[in-house]
Design an enzyme around this catalytic site. Structure first.
Site, PDB file in Angstrom:
ATOM      1  N   LYS A 209      35.857  15.376  39.592  1.00 40.43           N
ATOM      2  CA  LYS A 209      34.941  14.515  38.838  1.00 40.43           C
ATOM      3  C   LYS A 209      35.006  13.080  39.358  1.00 40.43           C
ATOM      4  O   LYS A 209      33.969  12.432  39.562  1.00 40.43           O
ATOM      5  CB  LYS A 209      35.283  14.549  37.350  1.00 40.43           C
ATOM      6  CG  LYS A 209      35.071  15.888  36.672  1.00 40.43           C
ATOM      7  CD  LYS A 209      35.443  15.799  35.195  1.00 40.43           C
ATOM      8  CE  LYS A 209      35.312  17.132  34.489  1.00 40.43           C
ATOM      9  NZ  LYS A 209      35.703  17.045  33.058  1.00 40.43           N
TER      10      LYS A 209
ATOM     11  N   GLU B 160      43.409  27.628  34.413  1.00 42.52           N
ATOM     12  CA  GLU B 160      43.683  26.275  33.931  1.00 42.52           C
ATOM     13  C   GLU B 160      45.024  26.185  33.212  1.00 42.52           C
ATOM     14  O   GLU B 160      45.641  25.120  33.180  1.00 42.52           O
ATOM     15  CB  GLU B 160      42.559  25.798  33.008  1.00 42.52           C
ATOM     16  CG  GLU B 160      41.296  25.430  33.739  1.00 42.52           C
ATOM     17  CD  GLU B 160      40.287  24.695  32.881  1.00 42.52           C
ATOM     18  OE1 GLU B 160      39.285  24.215  33.449  1.00 42.52           O
ATOM     19  OE2 GLU B 160      40.482  24.599  31.648  1.00 42.52           O
TER      20      GLU B 160
ATOM     21  N   HIS C 280      33.477  49.724  45.903  1.00 41.33           N
ATOM     22  CA  HIS C 280      32.747  49.897  47.158  1.00 41.33           C
ATOM     23  C   HIS C 280      32.611  48.579  47.918  1.00 41.33           C
ATOM     24  O   HIS C 280      31.761  48.449  48.802  1.00 41.33           O
ATOM     25  CB  HIS C 280      31.387  50.529  46.879  1.00 41.33           C
ATOM     26  CG  HIS C 280      31.503  51.913  46.315  1.00 41.33           C
ATOM     27  ND1 HIS C 280      31.437  53.047  47.094  1.00 41.33           N
ATOM     28  CD2 HIS C 280      31.725  52.345  45.047  1.00 41.33           C
ATOM     29  CE1 HIS C 280      31.606  54.117  46.333  1.00 41.33           C
ATOM     30  NE2 HIS C 280      31.780  53.719  45.083  1.00 41.33           N
TER      31      HIS C 280
END
Length: 438
Positions: free
Chosen positions: A424, A289, A310
């Site tokens: 949003k 951010e 792995h």
């Protein structure tokens, strides 16, 4: 007791002359931050938070934490992004991933985080875990209208009021919100919830050392004063008038910036303890951010080794050279466990019989750093003296200062996050929220 920046694995990637070249600019950036004359300076109160915080509120946090510990078996923390990541990071880093399973043995409440997604199943699971036990709620939201935590608060507010009645429930709900405005502030006032403040001059990702993070952390049995003391030491070190290359946070910012300019667009933060996982999640938000804007920025990822060796280890070793690693290591052993004996040696482990697990883990760290750097992957090494509140507070401030410097070095505002709002708005349109139409 501070973060130590080690450049042992960087000599083939960054020359000292390159660091010296950026030194004056980094010094100017540091001074700009301290003078609060740069872009986004209205959101820089985190700079002095470890020394300049509300002592009365801090005392209330401790008092409320004691109340919750005495009357609740569970604390439900409702928030998203910076409203929960910091607290969860600190709790799991210091207590372990199994802190809830161990809480009752320690006489502490379990702490569950909800409102972090729109998953109904996750809410169902937390309600099942609470069962018939006593619980309290800490709702953390500056506005009170962010969709995911607002849904969770509706759900758990109804649950707690049904269990205790509205009057008693109001004594078990604690709101951390804006001091002056917002839907949650209004609800808290109407219902008489005890309130704590989401500071105006501190963004969510920088807020862990405010009431946003400190109440859940204190409920988990962590010494928040020592956490603040460690951050204060880092604050003083950052502001001290000395050679800026003696400051680990600035060194970290400089080396990151140089590597980024050389085409290393991805940073993978690496730890060798599973309990680092949520600290890395907090770090990812802080970095992404703060830096990811204006078509710029290092993309932050994380890994827990040896586990992820792995899986993604193959790509790091042999894949496209787009990333560098930042290793976080604790120098003091956090466990005294050793490699045990066995009736036979069919697994061929007797060559490390009775060796401390810390020594095995350090061997994995060194071997991996050597392997990756030899394949063209730069490695930064950050070391903490110990796994405790003071050192973690120091590390938190270290990362906050480093990304602020790094953002300014890259020519962006590290204190806003305009891109977060777009999803949003789209979500409101899709769900038909009044006032949001195509």
């Amino acid at each position: 007791m501070k973060v130590t920046f080690k450049k042992d694995y960087l000599k083939d990637f960054v020359a000292d002359s390159e660091v010296e070249l950026l030194k004056p600019t980094a010094g100017f950036v540091r001074d700009t931050l301290l003078a609060r004359t740069g872009v986004g300076n209205e959101m820089e109160d985190w700079l002095t938070l470890p020394s300049d915080y509300d002592k009365e509120e801090f005392a209330r946090i401790l008092k409320v934490a004691d109340k919750i510990k005495s009357d609740s078996k569970v604390l439900v923390v409702i928030g998203i992004g910076g409203s929960y990541l910091g607290a969860r990071a600190v709790i799991e880093f210091l207590k372990s991933e199994f802190h809830n399973e161990k809480a009752n043995k320690e006489g502490l409440p379990e702490v569950y985080f909800v409102g972090t997604s729109a998953s109904g199943r996750y809410i169902d699971d937390v309600i099942d875990l609470i069962g018939n036990r006593d619980f309290s709620i800490n709702i953390i939201s500056k506005s009170g209208t962010t969709t995911e935590p607002a849904i969770a608060f509706r759900t758990f507010k109804s649950l707690i009021e049904k269990k205790y009645g509205k009057e008693e429930a109001s004594k078990r709900i604690f709101a951390t919100t804006d001091a002056h405005k917002g839907a949650l502030l209004n609800v808290a006032k109407e219902n008489g919830y005890e309130r704590f403040v989401v500071p105006d001059g501190i963004g969510g990702r920088y807020s862990v050392l405010s009431a946003v993070g400190l109440l859940p952390i204190a409920v988990a049995g962590i010494n928040i004063q020592k956490l603040m003391d460690g951050a204060k030491a880092a604050q003083e070190e950052f502001a001290k008038d000395e050679d800026i290359l003696n400051k680990p946070s600035i060194l970290y910012a400089i080396y990151r910036n140089i590597l980024y300019r050389k085409g290393f667009d991805v940073e993978t933060i690496v730890g060798y303890e599973p309990q680092f996982r949520f600290l890395f999640e907090w770090w990812k938000q802080l970095m992404a951010e703060s830096e990811g804007k204006d078509n710029k920025g290092i993309y932050p990822t994380s890994a827990i080794f040896s586990t992820d060796l792995h899986s993604i280890g193959q790509y790091i070793q042999d894949g496209k050279k787009i990333l560098f690693e930042t290793i976080l290591d604790i120098t003091k052993p956090i466990s005294d466990r050793v490699v045990p004996s066995a009736d036979d040696n069919t697994d061929n482990l007797d060559y490390i019989l009775n060796k401390p697990m810390k020594e095995v883990n350090e061997a994995a760290l060194t071997a991996t750093a050597q392997a990756h750097t030899s394949a063209g992957v730069p490695n930064i090494l950050l070391q903490l003296d110990d796994l405790d509140e003071f050192n973690l507070g120091n590390l938190i401030y270290f990362f906050e200062a480093a990304v602020a410097v790094s953002g300014y070095l890259d020519g962006i505002n590290p204190f806003d996050q305009p891109g977060v709002e777009i999803y949003k708005t789209n979500m409101f349109k899709i769900l038909g929220k009044p006032g949001y139409t195509d």
